[in-house]
Write a protein that holds these residues in place. Structure first.
Motif, short mmCIF file in Angstrom:
data_model
loop_
_atom_site.label_atom_id
_atom_site.label_comp_id
_atom_site.label_asym_id
_atom_site.label_seq_id
_atom_site.Cartn_x
_atom_site.Cartn_y
_atom_site.Cartn_z
N ILE A 4 0.83 -1.21 0.00
CA ILE A 4 0.00 0.00 0.00
C ILE A 4 0.87 1.26 0.00
O ILE A 4 0.57 2.24 -0.69
CB ILE A 4 -0.95 -0.01 1.21
N LEU A 5 1.95 1.22 0.74
CA LEU A 5 2.85 2.38 0.77
C LEU A 5 3.39 2.68 -0.62
O LEU A 5 3.41 3.85 -1.05
CB LEU A 5 4.00 2.09 1.76
N TRP A 6 3.82 1.66 -1.33
CA TRP A 6 4.35 1.85 -2.68
C TRP A 6 3.27 2.33 -3.64
O TRP A 6 3.50 3.24 -4.45
CB TRP A 6 4.97 0.55 -3.19
N VAL A 7 2.09 1.73 -3.57
CA VAL A 7 1.01 2.13 -4.48
C VAL A 7 0.62 3.58 -4.23
O VAL A 7 0.44 4.36 -5.18
CB VAL A 7 -0.20 1.19 -4.32
N LEU A 8 0.49 3.97 -2.97
CA LEU A 8 0.14 5.36 -2.66
C LEU A 8 1.23 6.32 -3.11
O LEU A 8 0.94 7.41 -3.63
CB LEU A 8 -0.11 5.52 -1.16
N ALA A 9 2.49 5.94 -2.95
CA ALA A 9 3.59 6.80 -3.38
C ALA A 9 3.56 7.00 -4.90
O ALA A 9 3.80 8.10 -5.41
CB ALA A 9 4.92 6.20 -2.95
N ILE A 10 3.25 5.93 -5.63
CA ILE A 10 3.15 6.02 -7.09
C ILE A 10 1.98 6.94 -7.48
O ILE A 10 2.09 7.76 -8.41
CB ILE A 10 2.98 4.62 -7.71
N LEU A 11 0.86 6.82 -6.76
CA LEU A 11 -0.28 7.68 -7.05
C LEU A 11 0.03 9.15 -6.75
O LEU A 11 -0.45 10.04 -7.46
CB LEU A 11 -1.49 7.22 -6.24
N VAL A 12 0.83 9.40 -5.72
CA VAL A 12 1.25 10.78 -5.43
C VAL A 12 2.06 11.34 -6.61
O VAL A 12 1.81 12.46 -7.08
CB VAL A 12 2.08 10.84 -4.13
N SER A 35 3.85 10.72 15.18
CA SER A 35 3.77 9.31 15.54
C SER A 35 4.99 8.87 16.35
O SER A 35 4.87 8.15 17.34
CB SER A 35 3.63 8.46 14.28
N ARG A 36 6.15 9.32 15.93
CA ARG A 36 7.38 8.96 16.66
C ARG A 36 7.41 9.60 18.05
O ARG A 36 7.85 8.98 19.02
CB ARG A 36 8.61 9.35 15.85
N LEU A 37 6.95 10.83 18.14
CA LEU A 37 6.92 11.51 19.44
C LEU A 37 5.96 10.81 20.39
O LEU A 37 6.29 10.58 21.56
CB LEU A 37 6.51 12.97 19.24
N LEU A 38 4.79 10.45 19.90
CA LEU A 38 3.82 9.76 20.74
C LEU A 38 4.31 8.37 21.13
O LEU A 38 4.04 7.90 22.24
CB LEU A 38 2.48 9.65 20.01
N ALA A 39 5.04 7.73 20.23
CA ALA A 39 5.61 6.41 20.57
C ALA A 39 6.59 6.53 21.72
O ALA A 39 6.64 5.67 22.61
CB ALA A 39 6.29 5.81 19.35
N LEU A 40 7.36 7.62 21.75
CA LEU A 40 8.27 7.85 22.87
C LEU A 40 7.50 8.08 24.16
O LEU A 40 7.87 7.56 25.22
CB LEU A 40 9.17 9.06 22.57
N VAL A 41 6.43 8.86 24.07
CA VAL A 41 5.63 9.15 25.26
C VAL A 41 5.01 7.89 25.83
O VAL A 41 5.00 7.66 27.04
CB VAL A 41 4.53 10.19 24.92
N PHE A 42 4.50 7.03 24.93
CA PHE A 42 3.83 5.80 25.38
C PHE A 42 4.80 4.62 25.49
O PHE A 42 4.38 3.51 25.80
CB PHE A 42 2.69 5.46 24.42
N ARG A 43 6.07 4.86 25.22
CA ARG A 43 7.12 3.85 25.36
C ARG A 43 6.85 2.59 24.54
O ARG A 43 6.89 1.47 25.03
CB ARG A 43 7.32 3.48 26.84
N VAL A 44 6.55 2.83 23.27
CA VAL A 44 6.36 1.72 22.33
C VAL A 44 7.20 1.98 21.10
O VAL A 44 7.66 3.11 20.86
CB VAL A 44 4.88 1.56 21.93
N ARG A 45 7.42 0.93 20.32
CA ARG A 45 8.17 1.09 19.08
C ARG A 45 7.27 1.70 18.02
O ARG A 45 6.17 1.21 17.77
CB ARG A 45 8.69 -0.27 18.60
N PRO A 46 7.69 2.79 17.37
CA PRO A 46 6.85 3.40 16.33
C PRO A 46 6.80 2.51 15.10
O PRO A 46 7.74 1.78 14.81
CB PRO A 46 7.57 4.72 16.03
N HIS A 47 5.69 2.57 14.39
CA HIS A 47 5.55 1.82 13.14
C HIS A 47 5.61 2.83 12.00
O HIS A 47 4.61 3.46 11.65
CB HIS A 47 4.24 1.04 13.13
N SER A 48 6.79 2.99 11.43
CA SER A 48 7.02 4.03 10.43
C SER A 48 6.15 3.85 9.20
O SER A 48 5.62 4.83 8.65
CB SER A 48 8.50 4.06 10.04
N GLU A 49 6.00 2.61 8.73
CA GLU A 49 5.18 2.37 7.54
C GLU A 49 3.75 2.85 7.76
O GLU A 49 3.15 3.47 6.89
CB GLU A 49 5.18 0.88 7.19
#
Length: 501
Positions: A21-29, A63-77
């Motif tokens: 989905i990431l690739w398809v959306l990037a192509i559509l952009v 998303s990365r900032l909130l992941a730090l606050v909640f002490r979880v690994r961010p999901h970049s994709e």
């Protein structure tokens, strides 16, 4: 045809749904910007570039900032996908209020993954949540400008690829027929011709974009196919029927959020933390991994679990992978049988690197690869290689051996037969076809080395027409064995294929 399908499955199996989905959306952009240069869109390249940077940058950083606050690994994709979705939902513009609204939607989308969540599982599609909440403030309203006729040239094939890869074609068809039927009927009543009334919902309203990239999100779908089809119909109605409740009117994002809420109550509510207990080799090319869930896991024998396996240097398949459970429902531990022969994906290497006490998150449970409710219905289970895993759970669930079961197990050699102890204990008739000609264990019937085609399958299981047939293995194996079962007279054939996990 089977060969073409097999090659397509093999190629698509290189990507997880998220990466695809990431690739398809990037192509559509990129395609949208080409259209703008050609004059098919009227935004202006500077506005589109700033809008893209705002959507992707803010969702990623928040998303990365909130992941730090909640002490979880961010999901970049996931955050990048959300950003690209918001790019297509909001109109690119330089107005201060417009940009502030887009920025708010991006932040709210990220916040929704944590604030509108239950036990580690977000309830709502983040992009839809961000767009809906922003609309309530009046700062900006989602226009879903991806629903532009010029976008169809790449939007349609992109949506088809995603739906094919995720096996959501039927669900998408139910939604499209429901929503398109309602909208077309309304437009016909307004005096439009049939062609115009059909063209408008498909080309000028965001039905295709909606069903391809948002309704099909696995974390916000119920686990069973019939539930997904019913949900698609309900969302289609809410999407298409006009209404205005004063403070809120019908919109695609509201239709999706209502669907998400229904799905939440139908499935495994909340993520599940699994504590790694240990592993053991099943065969030279496969390994069983044992986990203790922190709370009970609701599933039916034959279903799968999606694991989130954060690891550095992730390959093209990302970090979320689907594995069939081999344990029966209600067991104290959750076990997975995984093919671990080289070459290994980075996620499988992460599994092999686990130490007792390490934790892994399970993000979804689902699947329809289930035996008939009627225990008196005889079945034929055909497994190719590691495809035996869902059958181990099903056979263990039938502890009394009350069902008339035949297992046909295809493997390279005797040493590659996994779960032989469980198979013998099940009391099922087990037929082994070993490619190297080695002799199977005494309790198994030897099918020799000949290819399993329709004629040979009919010889091995003469009453196949009276049995429901289940086939599990790689996509190419499944396609071949399903065709053989049909040719041998099977009336109902269920399949479960592993596309490169």
């Amino acid at each position: 045809m089977i060969a073409v399908k097999s090659r397509l499955d093999t190629w698509l199996g290189r990507f997880t749904m998220y990466r695809l989905i990431l690739w398809v959306l990037a192509i559509l952009v990129a395609y949208s910007m080409v259209l703008d240069v050609l004059g098919w869109l009227t935004f202006g390249i500077p506005e589109m570039l700033v809008h893209l940077a705002l959507c992707v940058g803010l969702t990623y950083l928040s998303s990365r900032l909130l992941a730090l606050v909640f002490r979880v690994r961010p999901h970049s994709e996931s955050s990048l996908i959300t950003g690209l979705l918001l790019y297509f939902l909001f109109w690119p513009a330089f107005g201060a209020a417009d940009m502030a609204g887009v920025a708010l939607a991006c932040v709210l989308a990220s916040v929704s993954k944590y604030a509108l969540a239950f036990r580690g599982r977000h309830i709502f599609n983040p992009a839809a949540a961000g767009a809906f909440l922003t609309g309530l403030t009046g700062l900006n309203i989602a226009t879903w400008w991806a629903a532009t006729p010029a976008m169809l040239w790449l939007l349609v094939p992109g949506v088809l690829v995603v739906l094919y890869r995720t096996r959501k074609m039927l669900m998408a068809a139910v939604f499209l027929v429901t929503a398109t039927g309602i909208i077309t009927t309304e437009l016909l009543n307004r005096g439009m011709t049939f062609g115009q009334a059909l063209w408008q919902p498909l080309a000028q309203r965001p039905l295709l974009f909606f069903v391809g990239f948002m309704l099909s999100e696995p974390l916000t779908l119920p686990p069973r196919r019939w539930q997904q089809l019913a949900l698609a119909a309900v969302v289609g109605v809410v999407f298409a029927v006009p209404y205005n409740l004063g403070f809120v009117a019908n919109s695609p994002e509201l239709a999706l959020l209502l669907g998400n809420l229904i799905a939440f109550f139908l499935g495994q509510r909340g993520g599940v933390e699994l504590v790694f207990k240990g592993s053991r080799p099943l065969t030279p090319g496969s390994t069983e991994f044992r986990f203790e869930p922190q709370r009970p896991v609701r599933f039916a024998a034959g279903q799968f679990m999606e694991l989130n396996l954060p690891h550095s240097g992730s390959d093209g398949k990302g970090r979320r992978r689907v594995f069939s459970m081999t344990n029966p429902p209600g067991a104290a531990e959750v076990t997975f049988g995984v093919g671990t022969a080289e070459p290994l994906s980075t996620a499988k290497r992460a599994l092999l690197a686990l130490h007792p006490g390490d934790t892994v998150s399970a993000t979804a449970v689902g699947g329809d690869f289930l035996l008939p409710h009627d225990a008196g219905k005889p079945v034929l289970l055909i497994a190719a290689g590691i495809g035996i895993t869902p059958f181990l759970s099903q056979l263990a669930s039938d502890a009394r051996g009350s069902r008339d079961t035949v297992v046909l197990y295809l493997a390279k050699s005797r040493t590659e037969l996994a779960g032989t102890g469980e198979l013998e204990a099940s009391g099922a008739k087990v037929i082994a076809r070993l490619a190297d000609g080695s002799t199977p264990p005494d309790f198994m019937h030897d099918a020799g080395t000949s290819r399993i085609d329709a004629r040979r399958l009919k010889e091995l299981v003469p009453d196949i027409a009276e049995r429901e047939v289940f086939v599990s293995g790689s996509p190419s194996s499944v396609d071949s064995l399903r065709a053989a079962a049909r040719g041998a007279g099977a009336r109902r054939v269920h399949v479960d294929s592993f596309a490169g996990y």
